[in-house]
Design a protein around this motif. Structure first.
Motif, PDB file in Angstrom:
ATOM      1  N   ALA A 350       0.832  -1.206   0.000  1.00 48.64           N
ATOM      2  CA  ALA A 350       0.000   0.000   0.000  1.00 48.64           C
ATOM      3  C   ALA A 350       0.866   1.256   0.000  1.00 48.64           C
ATOM      4  O   ALA A 350       0.590   2.232  -0.712  1.00 48.64           O
ATOM      5  CB  ALA A 350      -0.933  -0.011   1.208  1.00 48.64           C
ATOM      6  N   LEU A 351       1.939   1.259   0.784  1.00 56.09           N
ATOM      7  CA  LEU A 351       2.836   2.410   0.836  1.00 56.09           C
ATOM      8  C   LEU A 351       3.568   2.607  -0.487  1.00 56.09           C
ATOM      9  O   LEU A 351       3.817   3.738  -0.920  1.00 56.09           O
ATOM     10  CB  LEU A 351       3.854   2.232   1.964  1.00 56.09           C
ATOM     11  N   ALA A 352       3.895   1.490  -1.142  1.00 58.98           N
ATOM     12  CA  ALA A 352       4.599   1.574  -2.428  1.00 58.98           C
ATOM     13  C   ALA A 352       3.745   2.291  -3.467  1.00 58.98           C
ATOM     14  O   ALA A 352       4.222   3.184  -4.178  1.00 58.98           O
ATOM     15  CB  ALA A 352       4.964   0.167  -2.910  1.00 58.98           C
ATOM     16  N   GLU A 353       2.476   1.915  -3.578  1.00 55.82           N
ATOM     17  CA  GLU A 353       1.595   2.569  -4.553  1.00 55.82           C
ATOM     18  C   GLU A 353       1.419   4.052  -4.209  1.00 55.82           C
ATOM     19  O   GLU A 353       1.440   4.913  -5.096  1.00 55.82           O
ATOM     20  CB  GLU A 353       0.238   1.881  -4.597  1.00 55.82           C
ATOM     21  N   GLN A 354       1.263   4.342  -2.930  1.00 56.51           N
ATOM     22  CA  GLN A 354       1.119   5.736  -2.496  1.00 56.51           C
ATOM     23  C   GLN A 354       2.330   6.562  -2.923  1.00 56.51           C
ATOM     24  O   GLN A 354       2.201   7.692  -3.412  1.00 56.51           O
ATOM     25  CB  GLN A 354       0.971   5.758  -0.973  1.00 56.51           C
ATOM     26  N   ARG A 355       3.518   6.011  -2.751  1.00 58.09           N
ATOM     27  CA  ARG A 355       4.739   6.724  -3.118  1.00 58.09           C
ATOM     28  C   ARG A 355       4.836   6.918  -4.633  1.00 58.09           C
ATOM     29  O   ARG A 355       5.221   8.007  -5.115  1.00 58.09           O
ATOM     30  CB  ARG A 355       5.955   5.934  -2.618  1.00 58.09           C
ATOM     31  N   ALA A 356       4.487   5.901  -5.407  1.00 58.90           N
ATOM     32  CA  ALA A 356       4.590   5.978  -6.869  1.00 58.90           C
ATOM     33  C   ALA A 356       3.724   7.095  -7.430  1.00 58.90           C
ATOM     34  O   ALA A 356       4.082   7.723  -8.436  1.00 58.90           O
ATOM     35  CB  ALA A 356       4.202   4.637  -7.488  1.00 58.90           C
TER      36      ALA A 356
END
Length: 379
Positions: A350-356
């Motif tokens: 979830a954090l990865a998508e938010q960062r992208a």
């Protein structure tokens, strides 16, 4: 930005598969309002099969330099004398050197973009001193240099003596929605979850040997899938056989739609020794896949930890993913073990998508044109 009747010439070696080529087509696709139809031009120095298609409002000029620097300069010079562009924007080292040389010969403004840590890429090549001197000389003559990360900018200053105020950092864009749409498509190869995935050219700098050895040492369940093609294939196949893992590690080659495979992975790993800017890492993050990356120069620390690169002794669970020291099998294996925790994988996904989503194509395009035409009105 108001429209202009001037020609703008974008220059790159080719549109063969790669991160720089993808960014070039993304930038062109979102630049239609910057000049009337027919005023955006793209010069491809080499006649190679294209993995990406430029938009139809861009006039493509296919040259045939066959990888040669002098041929690139000669052929680009002929084109520039015909087009008389207002300015040139080039990607990749050979195109950059050619564009600067042609710009000096014709008086055309030249902005270049450095996509990799060139000093690192030259470290194992023949004629290193000659190539370093060529870049040092040419890059100093460019009007501005766009670096894809702070690490690349630092390398230009430290290794090539480029003035810091000549460099502007613009990170590569990632189109999250387009990538997620591709990720929802059916994969072109059979997959048996759970699996770990890596994507990239099979070349020494991408260091897939590290990923293979770490996967073997980690005891992680399932399989390892490495998408890509390149000269390291025979050595990697041999290493997999030596480890007795031919039934658990697959090298299916280049995938036209790698996102359909990555989206179904448990973990995405970037094992590189060096990057200009880790496009593949952000693309994996766009799909909500938890990521592990070596703390290589340059980019992974900026993306995953939101801070400049610093030395690591072991794996670090950073804000948006896990970082490991470069070329450390034990640390990479430990990171793979760490992400066997389903809850941690969900949180990092979830954090990865938010960062992208912080790296939008629209923002990147606006920043590029602010460099190309700093005095032009907007709107």
């Amino acid at each position: 930005m108001a429209k202009t009747d001037a020609n703008y010439l974008f220059v790159i070696n080719s549109l063969a598969g790669g991160g720089a080529e993808r960014v070039m087509t993304t930038l062109l696709a979102r630049s239609k309002d910057r000049a009337p139809d027919g005023r955006l031009h793209l010069a491809l120095l080499d006649n190679e099969p294209a993995a990406y298609t430029p938009p139809d409002f861009v006039t493509v000029h296919q040259l045939d330099a066959r990888g040669g620097q002098l041929a690139s300069i000669r052929q680009l010079l002929k084109l520039v004398r015909t087009l008389k562009p207002r300015l040139m924007l080039s990607f990749l080292t050979r195109a950059n050197v050619a564009a600067v040389a042609v710009g000096r010969l014709t008086g055309v403004r030249c902005v270049i973009s450095e996509r990799v840590d060139t000093a690192s890429h030259f470290s194992t090549t023949r004629l290193k001193a000659v190539k370093m001197l060529t870049v040092r000389t040419a890059y100093r003559l460019a009007e501005r240099i766009i670096a894809v990360s702070a690490g690349v900018a630092d390398s230009l200053v430290e290794n090539f003596g480029i003035a810091r105020d000549k460099i502007v950092v613009i990170e590569n864009p990632v189109d999250v929605e387009a990538i997620r749409a591709k990720g929802a498509e059916a994969p072109s190869i059979p997959l048996e979850p759970p699996f770990v995935v890596g994507v990239g050219r099979l070349v020494p700098n991408k260091n897939f040997r590290l990923l293979i050895d770490a996967f073997a040492a980690s005891g992680a369940p399932g399989k390892l899938v490495i998408l890509g093609e390149g000269p390291e294939r025979p050595a990697l196949v041999q290493r997999i056989a030596e480890l007795g893992l031919t039934d658990r590690i697959a090298l299916p080659g280049f995938a036209a739609n790698p996102f359909a495979v990555v989206s179904r992975a448990e973990i995405f790993v970037l094992p590189s020794n060096a990057e200009g800017f880790p496009n593949g890492l952000l693309e994996g993050m766009s799909l909500g896949v938890p990521v592990i990356s070596t703390n290589c120069a340059s980019g992974p620390s900026e993306v995953l930890a939101d801070e400049p690169r610093r030395p690591l002794d072991d794996k670090v669970a950073a804000t948006y993913g896990v970082l490991t020291p470069v070329d450390r099998v034990d640390a990479m294996a430990s990171a793979l073990q760490l992400l066997q925790d389903p809850e941690l994988r969900r949180r990092y996904g979830a954090l990865a998508e938010q960062r992208a989503r912080m790296y939008s194509p629209e923002m990147a395009t606006s920043r590029y044109w602010a460099v190309l035409e700093p005095d032009a009105p907007t709107g």
